[in-house]
Design a protein around this motif. Sequence first.
Motif, PDB file in Angstrom:
ATOM      1  N   ALA A  13       0.832  -1.207   0.000  1.00 42.39           N
ATOM      2  CA  ALA A  13       0.000   0.000   0.000  1.00 42.39           C
ATOM      3  C   ALA A  13       0.869   1.261   0.000  1.00 42.39           C
ATOM      4  O   ALA A  13       0.683   2.169  -0.822  1.00 42.39           O
ATOM      5  N   GLU A  32       9.625   2.872   7.039  1.00 35.63           N
ATOM      6  CA  GLU A  32       9.353   1.437   7.202  1.00 35.63           C
ATOM      7  C   GLU A  32      10.139   0.913   8.397  1.00 35.63           C
ATOM      8  O   GLU A  32      11.336   1.136   8.517  1.00 35.63           O
ATOM      9  N   ARG A  42       8.657 -11.758   2.879  1.00 30.76           N
ATOM     10  CA  ARG A  42       7.344 -12.215   3.360  1.00 30.76           C
ATOM     11  C   ARG A  42       6.551 -12.875   2.238  1.00 30.76           C
ATOM     12  O   ARG A  42       6.437 -12.323   1.146  1.00 30.76           O
ATOM     13  N   ARG A  44       3.009 -13.814   0.990  1.00 29.76           N
ATOM     14  CA  ARG A  44       1.604 -13.519   1.303  1.00 29.76           C
ATOM     15  C   ARG A  44       0.707 -13.794   0.108  1.00 29.76           C
ATOM     16  O   ARG A  44       0.735 -14.874  -0.428  1.00 29.76           O
ATOM     17  N   ALA A  45      -0.038 -12.789  -0.315  1.00 29.26           N
ATOM     18  CA  ALA A  45      -1.104 -13.019  -1.281  1.00 29.26           C
ATOM     19  C   ALA A  45      -0.609 -13.472  -2.652  1.00 29.26           C
ATOM     20  O   ALA A  45       0.558 -13.290  -2.992  1.00 29.26           O
ATOM     21  N   GLN A 101       2.416 -11.419  -4.132  1.00 26.19           N
ATOM     22  CA  GLN A 101       2.624 -10.126  -3.454  1.00 26.19           C
ATOM     23  C   GLN A 101       4.111  -9.836  -3.300  1.00 26.19           C
ATOM     24  O   GLN A 101       4.540  -8.685  -3.369  1.00 26.19           O
ATOM     25  N   ASP A 158       0.569   1.102   7.557  1.00 26.30           N
ATOM     26  CA  ASP A 158       1.454   0.302   8.395  1.00 26.30           C
ATOM     27  C   ASP A 158       0.824  -0.990   8.916  1.00 26.30           C
ATOM     28  O   ASP A 158       1.233  -1.517   9.952  1.00 26.30           O
ATOM     29  N   ASP A 285      -4.258  -2.852   5.225  1.00 27.62           N
ATOM     30  CA  ASP A 285      -4.438  -3.637   6.449  1.00 27.62           C
ATOM     31  C   ASP A 285      -4.471  -2.781   7.718  1.00 27.62           C
ATOM     32  O   ASP A 285      -4.921  -3.258   8.762  1.00 27.62           O
ATOM     33  N   GLY A 297      -7.242  -9.396   0.383  1.00 21.83           N
ATOM     34  CA  GLY A 297      -6.469  -8.495   1.255  1.00 21.83           C
ATOM     35  C   GLY A 297      -5.640  -7.479   0.492  1.00 21.83           C
ATOM     36  O   GLY A 297      -5.785  -6.264   0.659  1.00 21.83           O
TER      37      GLY A 297
HETATM   38  P1  RFL Z   1       1.436  -4.781   5.023  1.00 19.52           P
HETATM   39  O1  RFL Z   1       1.830  -5.632   3.863  1.00 19.52           O
HETATM   40  O2  RFL Z   1       1.241  -5.415   6.332  1.00 19.52           O
HETATM   41  O3  RFL Z   1       2.528  -3.646   5.133  1.00 19.52           O
HETATM   42  C1  RFL Z   1       2.597  -2.783   6.251  1.00 19.52           C
HETATM   43  C2  RFL Z   1       4.015  -2.340   6.406  1.00 19.52           C
HETATM   44  O4  RFL Z   1       4.094  -1.435   7.491  1.00 19.52           O
HETATM   45  C3  RFL Z   1       5.223  -1.752   8.279  1.00 19.52           C
HETATM   46  N1  RFL Z   1       4.989  -1.251   9.643  1.00 19.52           N
HETATM   47  C4  RFL Z   1       5.539  -0.123  10.137  1.00 19.52           C
HETATM   48  N2  RFL Z   1       6.381   0.759   9.589  1.00 19.52           N
HETATM   49  C5  RFL Z   1       6.781   1.810  10.363  1.00 19.52           C
HETATM   50  N3  RFL Z   1       6.359   1.976  11.660  1.00 19.52           N
HETATM   51  C6  RFL Z   1       5.504   1.115  12.224  1.00 19.52           C
HETATM   52  N4  RFL Z   1       5.093   1.261  13.493  1.00 19.52           N
HETATM   53  C7  RFL Z   1       5.052   0.000  11.465  1.00 19.52           C
HETATM   54  N5  RFL Z   1       4.237  -1.043  11.713  1.00 19.52           N
HETATM   55  C8  RFL Z   1       4.207  -1.779  10.605  1.00 19.52           C
HETATM   56  C9  RFL Z   1       5.341  -3.255   8.190  1.00 19.52           C
HETATM   57  O5  RFL Z   1       6.652  -3.719   8.477  1.00 19.52           O
HETATM   58  C10 RFL Z   1       4.936  -3.490   6.738  1.00 19.52           C
HETATM   59  O6  RFL Z   1       6.053  -3.480   5.864  1.00 19.52           O
HETATM   60  O7  RFL Z   1       0.086  -3.971   4.701  1.00 19.52           O
HETATM   61  P2  RFL Z   1      -0.478  -3.350   3.337  1.00 19.52           P
HETATM   62  O8  RFL Z   1       0.579  -2.610   2.592  1.00 19.52           O
HETATM   63  O9  RFL Z   1      -1.747  -2.698   3.716  1.00 19.52           O
HETATM   64  O10 RFL Z   1      -0.792  -4.615   2.391  1.00 19.52           O
HETATM   65  C11 RFL Z   1      -1.820  -5.486   2.724  1.00 19.52           C
HETATM   66  C12 RFL Z   1      -1.460  -6.916   2.338  1.00 19.52           C
HETATM   67  O11 RFL Z   1      -0.126  -7.196   2.742  1.00 19.52           O
HETATM   68  C13 RFL Z   1      -2.395  -7.915   3.005  1.00 19.52           C
HETATM   69  O12 RFL Z   1      -3.746  -7.509   2.872  1.00 19.52           O
HETATM   70  C14 RFL Z   1      -2.309  -9.323   2.445  1.00 19.52           C
HETATM   71  O13 RFL Z   1      -1.004  -9.820   2.409  1.00 19.52           O
HETATM   72  C15 RFL Z   1      -3.154 -10.212   3.353  1.00 19.52           C
HETATM   73  N6  RFL Z   1      -2.764 -11.572   3.245  1.00 19.52           N
HETATM   74  C16 RFL Z   1      -3.219 -12.259   2.172  1.00 19.52           C
HETATM   75  N7  RFL Z   1      -4.049 -11.651   1.295  1.00 19.52           N
HETATM   76  C17 RFL Z   1      -4.491 -12.309   0.219  1.00 19.52           C
HETATM   77  O14 RFL Z   1      -5.221 -11.721  -0.569  1.00 19.52           O
HETATM   78  N8  RFL Z   1      -4.115 -13.629   0.018  1.00 19.52           N
HETATM   79  C18 RFL Z   1      -3.262 -14.281   0.883  1.00 19.52           C
HETATM   80  O15 RFL Z   1      -2.913 -15.423   0.664  1.00 19.52           O
HETATM   81  C19 RFL Z   1      -2.793 -13.611   2.008  1.00 19.52           C
HETATM   82  N9  RFL Z   1      -1.954 -14.208   2.888  1.00 19.52           N
HETATM   83  C20 RFL Z   1      -1.922 -12.172   4.206  1.00 19.52           C
HETATM   84  C21 RFL Z   1      -1.512 -13.503   3.993  1.00 19.52           C
HETATM   85  C22 RFL Z   1      -1.490 -11.475   5.330  1.00 19.52           C
HETATM   86  C23 RFL Z   1      -0.676 -12.074   6.286  1.00 19.52           C
HETATM   87  N10 RFL Z   1      -0.324 -11.337   7.481  1.00 19.52           N
HETATM   88  C24 RFL Z   1      -0.533  -9.915   7.534  1.00 19.52           C
HETATM   89  C25 RFL Z   1      -0.046 -11.903   8.710  1.00 19.52           C
HETATM   90  C26 RFL Z   1      -0.657 -14.106   4.890  1.00 19.52           C
HETATM   91  C27 RFL Z   1      -0.222 -13.415   6.048  1.00 19.52           C
HETATM   92  C28 RFL Z   1       0.725 -14.147   6.969  1.00 19.52           C
END
Ligand code: RFL
Length: 389
Positions: A13, A32, A42, A44-45, A101, A158, A285, A297
């Motif tokens: 995002a 980050e 990582r 993921r999706a 992803q 984040d 997220d 997601g």
């Molecule tokens: P992200 O990818 O979690 O990125 C957020 C970023 O913010 C950083 N961050 C910080 N940075 C500075 N200060 C702070 N205090 C911070 N706190 C966090 C983190 O290190 C990270 O780099 O969110 P974003 O960009 O909104 O993207 C969303 C997607 O990543 C997410 O919706 C999907 O990956 C969800 N998801 C899946 N979606 C699917 O559609 N199919 C899947 O198979 C799928 N598998 C998953 C997933 C999400 C998972 N998570 C979050 C546990 C599998 C997992 C394990």
Amino acid sequence: MRTQVCIIGGGPAGLLLSQLLHLDGIDSVILERRSRDYVLGRIRAGVLEWGSVEMLRKAQVGARMEREGLPHEGTYLSAQNRGFRIDFQDLVGKKVMVYGQTEVTHDLYDARDKLGGVVIDEAEGVRPHDLDTEAPYVTYTKDGTEHRIDCDFVAGCDGYHGVSRQSIPDSVLQTFERVYPFGWLGVLSQTPPVSEELIYANHERGFALCSMRNPKLSRYYVQVPLDDKVEQWSDDAFWDELRRRIPADAAERLVTGPSIEKSIAPLRSFVAEPMKWGRLFLVGDAAHIVPPTGAKGLNLAVSDVHYLHEGLRAHYNDGEPEGVERYSERALARVWQSERFSWQMTSLLHRFPDQGGFGQRMQESELAYLEMSRSARTTMAENYVGLPF
Ligand code: RFL
Ligand code: PHB
């Protein structure tokens, strides 16, 4: 330091927003928390809606996706080891793109680097301030030194555990949540995918999913109890369980191999409202979580970025405030649609501890109805390929 938009979080995002703003002459800085290697490691999706594909093209990061991504015109659903197909192309004239992803994030980092985008990684203790004033700022520590970034807006990209959502006062923030009583055990393996298209399987032993990253790399999942530990699952136990739950013909041709990644993810539905407070926007997220069953997601993060990018572009380039002011309302309308679909897919395909024989028969007859009714399949296809932004 000063920038126009301070972006917290360098996941898909934050990176995509920064890239789109740059192409419109609007500057941003990404903070980050993790190292780049960690972010790029990582898994993921795996599935992109066509609207996400078009957004990546618009952001000029689509070249490798065009070459290596796998367009899918349909998917299989299965009940009790027998599958049938949902033909997206025939039903709604659209398809999806299978492209991980991890690759999307890679392409976005490369593009930001090429254009001289500022991504500060390993930024510790990131904190936004004065969000309800005209002059917000963000502080963080890097290599032991505290820094401050003054900005016009803060984009909270984040993730679920980030600081941005926590900066909205409790009196303003409303949250909605459902935690599911099971998780997904996922395995990545260097083996050819069992099927050219994904298979979503309902089985009385629990849900299973056959997916992929490319013609040599497979991604599989099985539903497991929440308290299962990865260490309890040997590779052989995983393959045996997967084979039991998928269509018989797929089970016969399944090629197995050592897992190169294995993890358990809990399933949750979550929405925070509003997605804007003062000069803070929540994106991806940070504002919402869907269970992965609908593959929504990442795609929802992309549609949030679409609305926010449009709003900020109109604000800076046309002096038009409406898009920024109505960001939350516009993004949330689509968020709730994806929440609804992800919850329905999850409810249709998983074994719930208290569902009993009746619940199982209801799922099976819903799946039989999908197989017999073109209009039911059309509804599923329309949602799976993604509602318009
Ligand atoms: P992200 O990818 O979690 O990125 C957020 C970023 O913010 C950083 N961050 C910080 N940075 C500075 N200060 C702070 N205090 C911070 N706190 C966090 C983190 O290190 C990270 O780099 O969110 P974003 O960009 O909104 O993207 C969303 C997607 O990543 C997410 O919706 C999907 O990956 C969800 N998801 C899946 N979606 C699917 O559609 N199919 C899947 O198979 C799928 N598998 C998953 C997933 C999400 C998972 N998570 C979050 C546990 C599998 C997992 C394990
Ligand atoms: C994946 O390939 O990781 C994947 C695909 C479809 C889903 C969830 C995960 O619904």
